[in-house]
Scaffold this active site. Structure first.
Site, PDB file in Angstrom:
ATOM      1  N   LYS A 110       0.808  -1.216   0.000  1.00 41.19           N
ATOM      2  CA  LYS A 110       0.000   0.000   0.000  1.00 41.19           C
ATOM      3  C   LYS A 110       0.844   1.271   0.000  1.00 41.19           C
ATOM      4  O   LYS A 110       0.365   2.340  -0.349  1.00 41.19           O
ATOM      5  CB  LYS A 110      -0.982  -0.021   1.155  1.00 41.19           C
ATOM      6  CG  LYS A 110      -2.029  -1.125   0.959  1.00 41.19           C
ATOM      7  CD  LYS A 110      -3.270  -0.926   1.772  1.00 41.19           C
ATOM      8  CE  LYS A 110      -4.387  -1.866   1.338  1.00 41.19           C
ATOM      9  NZ  LYS A 110      -4.126  -3.275   1.714  1.00 41.19           N
TER      10      LYS A 110
HETATM   11  C1  LIG Z   1      -4.732  -4.319   1.154  1.00 38.81           C
HETATM   12  C2  LIG Z   1      -4.010  -5.597   1.024  1.00 38.81           C
HETATM   13  C3  LIG Z   1      -4.395  -6.588   0.097  1.00 38.81           C
HETATM   14  C4  LIG Z   1      -5.622  -6.432  -0.768  1.00 38.81           C
HETATM   15  O1  LIG Z   1      -5.448  -5.454  -1.749  1.00 38.81           O
HETATM   16  P1  LIG Z   1      -6.726  -4.883  -2.538  1.00 38.81           P
HETATM   17  O2  LIG Z   1      -6.166  -3.863  -3.458  1.00 38.81           O
HETATM   18  O3  LIG Z   1      -7.647  -4.316  -1.504  1.00 38.81           O
HETATM   19  O4  LIG Z   1      -7.336  -6.025  -3.246  1.00 38.81           O
HETATM   20  C5  LIG Z   1      -3.612  -7.710  -0.002  1.00 38.81           C
HETATM   21  N1  LIG Z   1      -2.535  -7.909   0.782  1.00 38.81           N
HETATM   22  C6  LIG Z   1      -2.136  -6.989   1.685  1.00 38.81           C
HETATM   23  C7  LIG Z   1      -0.948  -7.278   2.520  1.00 38.81           C
HETATM   24  C8  LIG Z   1      -2.845  -5.802   1.833  1.00 38.81           C
HETATM   25  O5  LIG Z   1      -2.441  -4.892   2.735  1.00 38.81           O
END
Ligand SMILES: *Cc1c(COP(=O)(O)O)cnc(C)c1O
Length: 462
Positions: A110
């Site tokens: 993220k």
């Molecule tokens: C947020 C997150 C996801 C999911 O990602 P999306 O874009 O919401 O599908 C997967 N793995 C981790 C570690 C995350 O923080």
């Protein structure tokens, strides 16, 4: 390049408007008016992640910023990565590559989207001589990435609401140990839904804002986050095959932002074979891709908590673009009674997915044994989210002709109890996580009462 809502309400919006607004006013999600095409030959001359981003990001920002302005922002956007490659690739075996997206300061992917979001928030605030409040409810990695990305910009104050719930100790401490006077982490006596309700009410009431102040959301629907993620799909393919191979991409999925970025990359010219939508027991997306049944169910807590969702908010973008052929009325109709009624597409439309999408769901024990097997076989430790993506690859292997990228979204040290459950001793913890673990927590405890929370924000909004 302008933007419009998937439900037809907002049209002709600039990049800056879409960035600062987040969600469209009709409840839909913003989309670019067309898919800009990337010149692959131009990209083949690039080597670094930033150079790739310099070709991608300006395609979406031209309505508000010159190319030079954007290139300048990008020089300092992605910061505090522990690996200078930013997104290194690990070859697991001949036909399986891991794209490691967890070398940023909060050890989850993220950081890519939120560091870009924060950099552009700041750019707009400075240009307009304004300040902003960033407000979000989080149950996982979004909050820490948002806090970290925004804390260096003095024009932004962040208020992040965290519930008592399924979050690892380290995930929580990444948010509660920040010692900055523009960051407020609020531990709310309530559930994630309680926190989200307060955030929703806040966007309606806005009573705690100063005149002329922006209120910004940090959820997964802001278009800028998709842009930040598109960059690494092109970069990965560039490094692994000079953009010549049609890879499969297995993406561990919750709100569908990361999968949608992969799909968007494909629409912009990236060679892609199949996209694997890999989910945990919260399998609304698997039910859709397998049975044409997109129906909300209650959330189960799993060992991959960042994918514990009941609906996948970014999925609306795919419905709109891929299935509805950008028919805003059709998209609007589909969402009319959702989630009280499920979405089931006419079969001839739904069948389209088979050419591009596959899906698979892993339960907790399958996730843990995938961590175990991978470690035993390759001496390589993956986190539970990455394991969900790898489990899908193993099970869909027969349908995959080409090589496959497994998108690794978090560092295993973020989920020590799952690693212990797999019987593995954790021997690497990134510096940023180790520091958070050792610092004292300084969160503010508040009940799930919106008036008290708004008052808190007002009192600290000087
Ligand atoms: C947020 C997150 C996801 C999911 O990602 P999306 O874009 O919401 O599908 C997967 N793995 C981790 C570690 C995350 O923080």
């Amino acid at each position: 390049m302008l933007f419009h809502s998937t439900r037809g309400g907002d049209r002709g919006r600039t990049f800056e408007e879409v960035l600062m607004q987040g969600l469209a006013s009709d409840g839909g999600l913003f989309m670019p008016d067309s898919w800009p095409q990337v010149d692959l030959n131009l990209l083949r001359n690039k080597t670094s992640f930033i150079e790739v981003a310099e070709e991608i990001v300006p395609l979406f920002t031209a309505s508000s910023f010159t190319r030079d302005e954007v290139v300048q922002v990008l020089q300092t956007t992605w910061h505090d990565f522990s690996n200078k490659d930013i997104a290194p690739i690990k070859h697991l075996k001949d036909d399986q590559l891991i794209l490691e997206l967890f070398h940023g300061p909060t050890a989850a992917f993220k950081d890519f989207g939120l560091q870009l979001a924060a950099a552009f928030f700041n750019k707009v605030l400075i240009k307009n001589n304004k300040t902003a409040i960033v407000l979000g409810a989080t149950s996982g990695d979004t909050g820490s990435a948002a806090i970290d990305a925004c804390k260096r910009f003095k024009a932004i104050k962040s208020f992040i609401l965290i519930p008592d719930g399924n979050m690892s100790e380290i995930q929580r401490k990444q948010m509660t140990t920040i010692d900055e006077d523009n960051v407020f982490t609020l531990r709310i006596e309530g559930t994630f839904d309680d926190c989200q309700d307060v955030v929703k009410a806040a966007f309606n009431e806005r009573s705690f804002l100063k005149d002329d102040q922006y209120l910004l959301a940090v959820n997964s629907i802001n278009w800028i986050r998709i842009v930040g993620q598109i960059c690494y799909y092109f970069y990965a393919s560039l490094k692994a095959s000079n953009l010549n191979e049609e890879y499969n991409f297995s993406v561990p999925t919750g709100n569908f932002g990361n999968v949608f970025a992969c799909y968007a990359s494909h629409k912009m010219g990236l060679p892609v074979n199949k996209i694997l939508v890999s989910v945990n027991e919260n399998d609304i997306l698997n039910r859709f891709f397998k049975n044409n049944d997109y129906s909300k169910q209650k959330v189960n807590e799993t060992v991959s908590p960042s994918m514990d969702i009941s609906v996948a908010s970014n999925f609306e973008r795919l419905l709109y673009d891929f299935y509805c052929n950008r028919d805003t009325k059709l998209c609007n109709d589909l969402y009319e009674d959702f989630p009280s009624k499920s979405i089931n597409l006419p079969n001839e439309i739904w069948e389209k997915s088979e050419n591009l999408f596959l899906s698979y769901s892993a339960d907790d024990s399958q996730t843990i044994s995938t961590i175990q097997d991978t470690y035993n076989k390759y001496n390589y430790l993956i986190d539970p989210h990455t394991a969900v993506a790898l489990y899908a690859v193993k099970n869909l292997n027969e349908d995959l002709d080409n090589k496959t990228f497994i998108i690794s979204t978090a560092h295993p040290a973020k989920f020590p109890s799952s690693i212990a459950e797999a019987g593995i001793e954790l021997n690497t913890t990134p510096k940023s996580l180790a520091e958070a673990l050792n610092k004292e927590e300084k969160a503010f405890n508040l009940p799930a009462n919106k008036d008290l929370i708004f008052k808190f924000i007002l009192n600290n909004n000087s």
